[in-house]
Design a protein around this motif. Sequence first.
Motif, PDB file in Angstrom:
ATOM      1  N   GLU A  23       0.858  -1.203   0.089  1.00  0.00           N
ATOM      2  CA  GLU A  23      -0.090  -0.034  -0.040  1.00  0.00           C
ATOM      3  C   GLU A  23       0.925   1.262  -0.216  1.00  0.00           C
ATOM      4  O   GLU A  23       0.635   2.113  -0.746  1.00  0.00           O
ATOM      5  CB  GLU A  23      -0.908   0.098   1.130  1.00  0.00           C
ATOM      6  N   PHE A  24       1.970   1.285   0.760  1.00  0.00           N
ATOM      7  CA  PHE A  24       2.709   2.508   0.906  1.00  0.00           C
ATOM      8  C   PHE A  24       4.106   2.162   1.382  1.00  0.00           C
ATOM      9  O   PHE A  24       4.245   1.015   2.360  1.00  0.00           O
ATOM     10  CB  PHE A  24       2.219   3.706   1.466  1.00  0.00           C
ATOM     11  N   VAL A  25       5.160   2.901   1.104  1.00  0.00           N
ATOM     12  CA  VAL A  25       6.450   2.914   1.901  1.00  0.00           C
ATOM     13  C   VAL A  25       6.645   4.098   2.781  1.00  0.00           C
ATOM     14  O   VAL A  25       6.139   5.325   1.861  1.00  0.00           O
ATOM     15  CB  VAL A  25       7.545   2.626   0.932  1.00  0.00           C
ATOM     16  N   LEU A  26       7.350   4.178   3.691  1.00  0.00           N
ATOM     17  CA  LEU A  26       7.696   5.448   4.326  1.00  0.00           C
ATOM     18  C   LEU A  26       9.266   5.323   4.619  1.00  0.00           C
ATOM     19  O   LEU A  26       9.530   4.395   5.276  1.00  0.00           O
ATOM     20  CB  LEU A  26       6.752   5.286   5.622  1.00  0.00           C
ATOM     21  N   ASP A  27      10.000   6.453   4.089  1.00  0.00           N
ATOM     22  CA  ASP A  27      11.200   6.218   4.598  1.00  0.00           C
ATOM     23  C   ASP A  27      11.606   8.085   4.300  1.00  0.00           C
ATOM     24  O   ASP A  27      10.943   8.793   4.165  1.00  0.00           O
ATOM     25  CB  ASP A  27      11.973   5.615   3.437  1.00  0.00           C
ATOM     26  N   ASP A  28      12.797   8.319   4.810  1.00  0.00           N
ATOM     27  CA  ASP A  28      13.306   9.545   4.856  1.00  0.00           C
ATOM     28  C   ASP A  28      14.538   9.982   4.018  1.00  0.00           C
ATOM     29  O   ASP A  28      14.939  11.022   3.729  1.00  0.00           O
ATOM     30  CB  ASP A  28      14.018  10.202   6.390  1.00  0.00           C
ATOM     31  N   ALA A  29      15.363   8.988   3.415  1.00  0.00           N
ATOM     32  CA  ALA A  29      16.461   9.126   2.538  1.00  0.00           C
ATOM     33  C   ALA A  29      15.989   9.074   1.249  1.00  0.00           C
ATOM     34  O   ALA A  29      15.416   8.107   0.772  1.00  0.00           O
ATOM     35  CB  ALA A  29      17.394   7.916   2.870  1.00  0.00           C
ATOM     36  N   ILE A  30      16.450   9.991   0.396  1.00  0.00           N
ATOM     37  CA  ILE A  30      16.140  10.111  -0.930  1.00  0.00           C
ATOM     38  C   ILE A  30      16.666   8.696  -1.661  1.00  0.00           C
ATOM     39  O   ILE A  30      15.960   8.169  -2.737  1.00  0.00           O
ATOM     40  CB  ILE A  30      16.994  11.227  -1.540  1.00  0.00           C
ATOM     41  N   SER A  31      17.831   8.193  -1.351  1.00  0.00           N
ATOM     42  CA  SER A  31      18.299   6.972  -1.869  1.00  0.00           C
ATOM     43  C   SER A  31      17.235   5.694  -1.808  1.00  0.00           C
ATOM     44  O   SER A  31      17.243   5.088  -2.798  1.00  0.00           O
ATOM     45  CB  SER A  31      19.834   6.612  -1.191  1.00  0.00           C
ATOM     46  N   ASN A  32      16.684   5.626  -0.650  1.00  0.00           N
ATOM     47  CA  ASN A  32      15.571   4.688  -0.551  1.00  0.00           C
ATOM     48  C   ASN A  32      14.405   5.041  -1.125  1.00  0.00           C
ATOM     49  O   ASN A  32      13.745   4.095  -1.766  1.00  0.00           O
ATOM     50  CB  ASN A  32      15.234   4.440   1.147  1.00  0.00           C
ATOM     51  N   ILE A  33      14.097   6.000  -1.110  1.00  0.00           N
ATOM     52  CA  ILE A  33      12.747   6.712  -2.001  1.00  0.00           C
ATOM     53  C   ILE A  33      13.209   6.208  -3.226  1.00  0.00           C
ATOM     54  O   ILE A  33      12.168   5.752  -3.964  1.00  0.00           O
ATOM     55  CB  ILE A  33      12.469   7.973  -1.708  1.00  0.00           C
ATOM     56  N   THR A  34      14.342   6.599  -3.962  1.00  0.00           N
ATOM     57  CA  THR A  34      14.708   6.125  -5.466  1.00  0.00           C
ATOM     58  C   THR A  34      14.598   4.859  -5.733  1.00  0.00           C
ATOM     59  O   THR A  34      14.054   4.316  -6.736  1.00  0.00           O
ATOM     60  CB  THR A  34      15.961   6.808  -5.458  1.00  0.00           C
ATOM     61  N   ASP A  35      15.062   4.151  -4.708  1.00  0.00           N
ATOM     62  CA  ASP A  35      15.214   2.679  -4.849  1.00  0.00           C
ATOM     63  C   ASP A  35      13.687   1.993  -5.038  1.00  0.00           C
ATOM     64  O   ASP A  35      13.266   1.202  -5.761  1.00  0.00           O
ATOM     65  CB  ASP A  35      16.014   2.120  -3.501  1.00  0.00           C
ATOM     66  N   ILE A  61       9.427  11.382   4.785  1.00  0.00           N
ATOM     67  CA  ILE A  61       9.288  12.274   5.838  1.00  0.00           C
ATOM     68  C   ILE A  61      10.246  13.551   5.736  1.00  0.00           C
ATOM     69  O   ILE A  61      11.307  13.315   5.500  1.00  0.00           O
ATOM     70  CB  ILE A  61       9.584  11.527   7.305  1.00  0.00           C
ATOM     71  N   ASP A  62       9.687  14.470   5.815  1.00  0.00           N
ATOM     72  CA  ASP A  62      10.564  15.851   5.523  1.00  0.00           C
ATOM     73  C   ASP A  62      11.715  15.816   6.594  1.00  0.00           C
ATOM     74  O   ASP A  62      11.427  16.012   7.683  1.00  0.00           O
ATOM     75  CB  ASP A  62       9.688  17.143   5.749  1.00  0.00           C
ATOM     76  N   ARG A  63      12.964  15.966   5.922  1.00  0.00           N
ATOM     77  CA  ARG A  63      14.162  16.182   6.869  1.00  0.00           C
ATOM     78  C   ARG A  63      15.136  17.114   6.265  1.00  0.00           C
ATOM     79  O   ARG A  63      15.184  17.233   5.074  1.00  0.00           O
ATOM     80  CB  ARG A  63      14.731  14.775   6.971  1.00  0.00           C
TER      81      ARG A  63
END
Length: 201
Positions: free
Chosen positions: A142-154, A167-169
């Motif tokens: 349904e969704f993923v939640l992360d704060d690192a751009i590298s992981n979001i890109t992955d 998450i905004d950091r």
Amino acid sequence: MIVRIKMKTIIIDLDDCIANGSERCTREYNKLLPNHLPKITVDTIEYDFYNKLGIKFREFFTEEHFLELNPIENSVETLQNLSKDYRIMYITARGFLSNGYEVSKQWLTMHSFPFKTTDGLFVVDTELKSSIVNRYNLGEVEFVLDDAISNITDYRNNIKTNHIFMIDRPWNRDNREFDQYRIKNIIEVLAKLGYNNHETS
């Protein structure tokens, strides 16, 4: 052993998504900072702040560091609400710790996060987080939640998911391409999923 169930899956990162790493890092950094240098805040801390103190990554991020983190406000209640409708999986990049799984499991349990011991937590080091999702055939995400751009890109490039939330950091604000995924806090996840009458206290 991976237990197959029909519930949709949600993928949650720990540090600075539900575990308040910035709070503790800021406090400890300011303690070690020479008096003539300006203090930092949770809104100005940089991802590699420890380098400025001449401290190695693994010297700062110890087992004690992670066990002493506070949950981010409303994170426990939010995930307890979501656990009624979704299977929660935590994927964290604490694999550099020799006992990263045990430390993370202890922290989740200690703070009453919904957690299934059989297949609710994965710890990676250099391995892509998406490989965990794809390897174990987790079903619909349904969704993923992360704060690192590298992981979001992955995640964006390598898995199928209905939503991506970042998450905004301070360390992910420079790249405006990812603003479409940005949320201020975990409560926004409930709103975006249509939990209009949720309670967090």
